[in-house]
Design a protein around this motif. Structure first.
Motif, PDB file in Angstrom:
ATOM      1  N   UNK B  47       0.788  -1.237   0.000  1.00  0.00           N
ATOM      2  CA  UNK B  47       0.000   0.000   0.000  1.00  0.00           C
ATOM      3  C   UNK B  47       0.822   1.290   0.000  1.00  0.00           C
ATOM      4  N   UNK B  50       5.717   2.589  -3.131  1.00  0.00           N
ATOM      5  CA  UNK B  50       5.886   2.890  -4.549  1.00  0.00           C
ATOM      6  C   UNK B  50       6.961   3.962  -4.730  1.00  0.00           C
ATOM      7  N   UNK B  52       7.246   6.649  -6.352  1.00  0.00           N
ATOM      8  CA  UNK B  52       6.882   8.062  -6.248  1.00  0.00           C
ATOM      9  C   UNK B  52       6.098   8.363  -4.970  1.00  0.00           C
ATOM     10  N   UNK B  53       6.031   7.376  -4.078  1.00  0.00           N
ATOM     11  CA  UNK B  53       5.328   7.591  -2.801  1.00  0.00           C
ATOM     12  C   UNK B  53       6.346   7.464  -1.661  1.00  0.00           C
ATOM     13  N   UNK B 123      -0.757  11.251  -0.508  1.00  0.00           N
ATOM     14  CA  UNK B 123      -0.896  10.043  -1.313  1.00  0.00           C
ATOM     15  C   UNK B 123      -2.317   9.685  -1.682  1.00  0.00           C
ATOM     16  N   UNK B 124      -3.213  10.673  -1.658  1.00  0.00           N
ATOM     17  CA  UNK B 124      -4.593  10.384  -2.082  1.00  0.00           C
ATOM     18  C   UNK B 124      -4.601   9.958  -3.548  1.00  0.00           C
ATOM     19  N   UNK B 125      -5.573   9.140  -3.905  1.00  0.00           N
ATOM     20  CA  UNK B 125      -5.608   8.628  -5.275  1.00  0.00           C
ATOM     21  C   UNK B 125      -6.234   9.638  -6.237  1.00  0.00           C
ATOM     22  N   UNK B 126      -6.464   9.220  -7.449  1.00  0.00           N
ATOM     23  CA  UNK B 126      -6.975  10.121  -8.489  1.00  0.00           C
ATOM     24  C   UNK B 126      -8.317  10.729  -8.116  1.00  0.00           C
ATOM     25  N   UNK B 127      -9.067  10.022  -7.281  1.00  0.00           N
ATOM     26  CA  UNK B 127     -10.402  10.482  -6.919  1.00  0.00           C
ATOM     27  C   UNK B 127     -10.419  11.160  -5.549  1.00  0.00           C
ATOM     28  N   UNK B 129      -9.263   9.992  -2.743  1.00  0.00           N
ATOM     29  CA  UNK B 129      -9.487   9.070  -1.632  1.00  0.00           C
ATOM     30  C   UNK B 129      -8.159   8.676  -0.998  1.00  0.00           C
ATOM     31  N   UNK B 130      -8.176   8.521   0.316  1.00  0.00           N
ATOM     32  CA  UNK B 130      -6.966   8.102   1.008  1.00  0.00           C
ATOM     33  C   UNK B 130      -6.783   6.584   0.865  1.00  0.00           C
ATOM     34  N   UNK B 131      -5.651   6.085   1.352  1.00  0.00           N
ATOM     35  CA  UNK B 131      -5.329   4.666   1.172  1.00  0.00           C
ATOM     36  C   UNK B 131      -6.400   3.767   1.785  1.00  0.00           C
ATOM     37  N   UNK B 133     -10.181   3.813   3.353  1.00  0.00           N
ATOM     38  CA  UNK B 133     -11.366   4.668   3.415  1.00  0.00           C
ATOM     39  C   UNK B 133     -12.142   4.496   4.710  1.00  0.00           C
TER      40      UNK B 133
END
Lengths: 243, 160
Positions: B47, B50, B52-53, B123-127, B129-131, B133
């Protein structure tokens, strides 16, 4: 003096340089492999609503690249099979992507299928394979999540099939595409992200009169039909008032 | 003597860069390393790790391992080194000011959705949202159990 400066330079480089290296997933099967074995642990980076992250979590985003998407239906007919093609510039020989179709809340939307390579065009096929191959495979997990994995194999485009579900006519097509510069590192690559709704036009219900022709109504036709109904109602109301 | 002076200046600069106005003082906590290896490390790898994270040395919280960012491929004990580094960084994320429980440490609040009691996270996603929810997600529960069983890292002052 020179050796002293070289030593200083060495110290600075040692202090500032990163010692890390990263290996990309050249084999798509690794996305589903356990993380203890260096796999993705079930993360496929499709950018879909089921996951939300794309290839840029690791690869550099880079400059945008134009990708043509063909065959994505504007109106989804339940149970219909569609062939969808993603076409990118031919000077990009090293392209990999994962594709997913979901509903707005991330549930599976229809079925993605890797077609028989013999039904595909030469542009869809791997350049590095003796046997006809499109480099595609489908991963289905225990929860029913279905992801189409498309390996880097020198193809100039990729085409796959999708069968729409029976109960839904609106969903999202998502993919994250990595254009590798083949330097074995993550920097210098380019990533194209796509997360596109489709099938929304099917929410427009055609007037019942159009069903006789069996053709989908145009917007102008629907407007004309509504105006006609309004005119008839107005005429009837006028007659009633006159009487 | 020139190099020695340069080294002194560099170390001083590093010390200055790492120091904040309200410097933190305290001890790192302790948490079961065996449980970390078996349960926590795979979750962090899946999770968080990555490139870039949290697979970069520039971030305070770092995750290293096979199939992710690697520390140094020339080291023969690279797997042990990567797990040890990740473990140390995970421990440091169990920090609280001492008056609050480990459930309020960054390891648990940063990846958790704001509406579920979490904190802001780049690190929220494209929408957006956090890792995790909700607290019901398996990954969060695994981290939470480990954090609750730890002594946590408590100290005073400092900024995260």
């Amino acid at each position: 003096m020179i050796s002293g400066r070289l030593w200083q330079l060495g110290v600075c480089v040692g202090a500032l340089a990163t010692t890390s290296t990263v290996y990309a997933y050249r084999n798509p099967e690794r996305f589903g492999a356990p993380v203890q074995e260096g796999g993705g642990g079930g993360k496929f980076f499709t950018l879909s609503r089921a996951e939300g992250y794309g290839c840029a979590a690791c690869h550099s985003q880079g400059a945008p690249i134009a990708v043509d998407i063909r065959g994505l239906p504007a109106i989804v007919v339940p149970g219909e099979q569609y062939r969808i093609t993603l076409d990118w510039p031919d000077d990009r020989p090293s392209v990999a992507l994962n594709v997913e179709m979901t509903t707005n809340d991330g549930a599976p939307f229809g079925q993605l299928i890797a077609p028989d390579p013999l039904t595909l065009s030469a542009a869809d096929l791997c350049r590095v394979s003796d046997e006809p191959s499109s480099g595609q495979s489908v991963s289905i997990d225990a929860a029913g999540r279905r992801v189409l994995l498309i390996a880097e194999c020198g193809q100039a485009q990729t085409s796959f099939d999708w069968i729409s579900p029976l109960g839904l006519t609106e969903g999202y097509f998502s993919t994250s595409i990595t254009f590798s510069n083949r330097n074995g590192k993550l920097d210098g690559d380019q990533v194209v992200d796509v997360s596109e709704p489709f099938g929304r036009q099917s929410a427009v219900k055609p007037p019942s009169s159009c069903a006789i022709t069996g053709r989908a109504p145009t917007r102008f036709g629907a407007l004309a039909w509504c105006l006609s109904v309004l005119a008839l109602v107005a005429r009837a109301a006028t007659r009633h008032l006159t009487i | 003597m020139t190099w020695a002076r340069s080294l002194t200046v560099m170390l001083a600069l590093c010390g200055f860069a790492c120091r904040t106005d309200a410097a933190w003082s305290g001890e790192l906590g302790r948490a079961d390393f065996a449980v970390f290896e078996q349960e926590i490390y795979p979750v962090l790898m899946r999770d968080c790790g990555f490139a870039n994270c949290h697979g970069v040395e520039q971030r305070p919280f770092q995750v290293w391992g096979p199939g992710r960012s690697r520390l140094d491929t020339r080291a023969t004990n690279i797997v042990e080194l990567e797990r040890a580094r990740t473990y140390a960084r995970a421990l440091s994320m169990l920090y609280t000011d001492g008056s609050r429980p480990a459930s309020e440490s960054p390891l648990l609040t940063k990846p958790l959705e704001l509406s579920a009691g979490g904190a802001t996270h780049g690190g929220a996603d494209r929408y957006g949202r956090n890792v995790y929810r909700s607290r019901a997600e398996i990954g969060f529960q695994v981290l939470s159990r480990w954090a609750q069983s730890s002594t946590g890292a408590a100290g005073s002052g400092g900024a995260l």
